[in-house]
Scaffold this motif. Structure first.
Motif, short mmCIF file in Angstrom:
data_model
loop_
_atom_site.label_atom_id
_atom_site.label_comp_id
_atom_site.label_asym_id
_atom_site.label_seq_id
_atom_site.Cartn_x
_atom_site.Cartn_y
_atom_site.Cartn_z
N THR A 1 -11.80 -14.38 33.48
CA THR A 1 -10.41 -14.51 33.06
C THR A 1 -9.80 -13.15 32.76
O THR A 1 -10.41 -12.32 32.10
CB THR A 1 -10.30 -15.42 31.82
OG1 THR A 1 -11.00 -16.64 32.09
CG2 THR A 1 -8.85 -15.76 31.52
N LEU A 2 -8.60 -12.94 33.26
CA LEU A 2 -7.88 -11.68 33.07
C LEU A 2 -6.49 -11.98 32.56
O LEU A 2 -5.85 -12.93 33.00
CB LEU A 2 -7.81 -10.90 34.40
CG LEU A 2 -7.18 -9.50 34.37
CD1 LEU A 2 -7.86 -8.60 35.39
CD2 LEU A 2 -5.70 -9.55 34.60
N GLY B 1 -6.79 -17.16 40.56
CA GLY B 1 -5.73 -18.14 40.40
C GLY B 1 -4.99 -17.97 39.09
O GLY B 1 -5.58 -17.55 38.09
N VAL B 2 -3.70 -18.32 39.08
CA VAL B 2 -2.88 -18.18 37.87
C VAL B 2 -3.06 -19.42 36.99
O VAL B 2 -2.88 -20.55 37.44
CB VAL B 2 -1.39 -18.02 38.23
CG1 VAL B 2 -0.54 -18.01 36.96
CG2 VAL B 2 -1.17 -16.74 39.03
N ASP C 1 11.84 -12.89 37.78
CA ASP C 1 12.87 -12.25 38.60
C ASP C 1 12.59 -10.76 38.76
O ASP C 1 13.10 -10.12 39.68
CB ASP C 1 14.26 -12.46 37.98
CG ASP C 1 14.35 -11.93 36.56
OD1 ASP C 1 15.47 -11.60 36.13
OD2 ASP C 1 13.30 -11.85 35.87
N ARG C 2 11.74 -10.22 37.88
CA ARG C 2 11.48 -8.77 37.97
C ARG C 2 10.01 -8.41 37.85
O ARG C 2 9.61 -7.32 38.24
CB ARG C 2 12.26 -8.04 36.87
CG ARG C 2 13.76 -8.21 36.96
CD ARG C 2 14.51 -7.42 35.90
NE ARG C 2 14.13 -7.83 34.55
CZ ARG C 2 13.36 -7.12 33.75
NH1 ARG C 2 12.87 -5.96 34.16
NH2 ARG C 2 13.09 -7.55 32.54
N PHE C 3 9.22 -9.28 37.30
CA PHE C 3 7.79 -9.02 37.11
C PHE C 3 6.99 -9.82 38.13
O PHE C 3 7.31 -10.98 38.42
CB PHE C 3 7.33 -9.44 35.71
CG PHE C 3 7.75 -8.52 34.60
CD1 PHE C 3 9.09 -8.36 34.28
CD2 PHE C 3 6.81 -7.85 33.84
CE1 PHE C 3 9.50 -7.53 33.23
CE2 PHE C 3 7.19 -7.03 32.78
CZ PHE C 3 8.54 -6.87 32.49
N SER C 4 5.94 -9.20 38.64
CA SER C 4 5.00 -9.91 39.49
C SER C 4 3.59 -9.39 39.20
O SER C 4 3.43 -8.25 38.74
CB SER C 4 5.34 -9.72 40.97
OG SER C 4 5.19 -8.36 41.33
N ALA C 5 2.62 -10.23 39.42
CA ALA C 5 1.23 -9.82 39.19
C ALA C 5 0.33 -10.51 40.19
O ALA C 5 0.63 -11.62 40.64
CB ALA C 5 0.80 -10.17 37.76
N GLU C 6 -0.72 -9.82 40.56
CA GLU C 6 -1.70 -10.42 41.44
C GLU C 6 -3.09 -9.98 41.05
O GLU C 6 -3.28 -8.94 40.42
CB GLU C 6 -1.41 -10.06 42.90
CG GLU C 6 -1.44 -8.57 43.20
CD GLU C 6 -1.12 -8.29 44.66
OE1 GLU C 6 -0.76 -9.21 45.41
OE2 GLU C 6 -1.25 -7.11 45.05
N ASP D 1 -9.86 -6.84 40.35
CA ASP D 1 -8.77 -6.00 39.88
C ASP D 1 -7.45 -6.76 39.87
O ASP D 1 -7.27 -7.74 40.60
CB ASP D 1 -8.59 -4.79 40.80
CG ASP D 1 -9.77 -3.85 40.73
OD1 ASP D 1 -9.69 -2.77 41.33
OD2 ASP D 1 -10.77 -4.21 40.08
N SER D 2 -6.53 -6.26 39.05
CA SER D 2 -5.21 -6.86 39.00
C SER D 2 -4.15 -5.78 38.95
O SER D 2 -4.38 -4.68 38.44
CB SER D 2 -5.09 -7.76 37.77
OG SER D 2 -3.79 -8.32 37.65
N THR D 3 -2.97 -6.11 39.48
CA THR D 3 -1.82 -5.22 39.44
C THR D 3 -0.64 -5.97 38.86
O THR D 3 -0.38 -7.11 39.25
CB THR D 3 -1.46 -4.70 40.84
OG1 THR D 3 -2.60 -4.04 41.41
CG2 THR D 3 -0.31 -3.71 40.77
N LEU D 4 0.07 -5.33 37.94
CA LEU D 4 1.30 -5.86 37.37
C LEU D 4 2.44 -4.95 37.81
O LEU D 4 2.36 -3.73 37.64
CB LEU D 4 1.22 -5.88 35.84
CG LEU D 4 2.49 -6.32 35.09
CD1 LEU D 4 2.73 -7.81 35.28
CD2 LEU D 4 2.37 -6.00 33.60
#
Lengths: 112, 117
Positions: free
Chosen positions: B31-32, B53-54, B63-68, B74-77
């Motif tokens: 979990t991240l 998975g989210v 509308d302005r933030f995204s994350a994967e 690893d994760s990117t915001l």
């Protein structure tokens, strides 16, 4: 919605005394509650976790109580030291236990 | 054991610009989490992943933030475009247990401090 309240005023105590911090919550009955320490410019660091069926938990100079009737947790640091000066965050799980939410924290200053 | 790694530690941008933060959790942690911490406030959960998975993104301003989280590691915001009120520390955390069966602590990185001018 769930709310966590911690004393926003800083707590100033003398070295050697016991520091007591309060965490109150409303609109929910968490399955567990956690306490974290955060130093300036650093990420929070886990200290203790207490479950709803536990009244008290201890770790070295730290003690946490959990009163589900009062919806309150108390965090005690005995024989406090200047190195204990930091912000202490209360955190609890939410409905279903899927995520952890934090209070705003209480700043503790221990004077030598 | 290596802790949660985050970069960059500091970033200053103009409003309406974009920014990306990177997080590498502790190896094996399923979990991240991404939290936003505004000065004087507690961390606020933005998004939680279980593997890739989210689990929860109810407080993410989509509308302005995204994350994967690619490959469940690893994760990117990303923030695009940034607003003045996005000035905060962005904390990444990971935990060993799977969402829905939480039973332990969160391990936090040192955070990425964003200043939007």
């Amino acid at each position: 919605s769930q709310k966590i309240e911690q004393n926003s005023e800083a707590l100033n105590i003398q070295e050697g005394k016991t520091a007591t911090l309060t965490c109150n919550y409303t609109n929910y009955s968490p399955a567990y509650l956690q306490w974290y320490r955060q130093d300036p410019g650093r990420g929070p660091v886990f200290l203790l976790l207490i479950r709803e069926n536990e009244k008290e938990k201890r770790k070295e100079r730290l003690k946490v109580t959990f009163d589900t009737t009062l919806k309150q947790s108390l965090f005690h640091i005995t024989a406090s030291q200047p190195a204990d000066s930091a912000t202490y965050l209360c955190a609890l799980d939410t409905t279903g236990g899927f995520k952890t939410i934090f209070g705003a924290g209480t700043r503790l200053f221990v004077k030598a | 054991e290596a802790g949660v790694a985050q970069s960059p530690r500091y970033k200053i941008i103009e409003k309406r610009q974009s920014v990306a933060f990177w997080c590498n959790p502790i190896s094996g942690h399923a979990t991240l989490y991404w939290y936003q911490q505004i000065l004087g406030q507690g961390p606020k959960l933005l998004i939680q992943f279980q593997n890739n998975g989210v689990v929860d993104d109810s407080q993410l301003p989509k509308d302005r933030f995204s994350a994967e989280r690619l490959k469940g590691v690893d994760s990117t915001l990303k923030i695009q475009p940034a607003k003045l009120e996005d000035s905060a520390v962005y904390l990444c955390a990971s935990s060993l247990e799977l969402a829905g069966a939480f039973d332990g602590e969160l391990f936090f990185g040192e955070g990425s401090r964003l200043t939007v001018l």
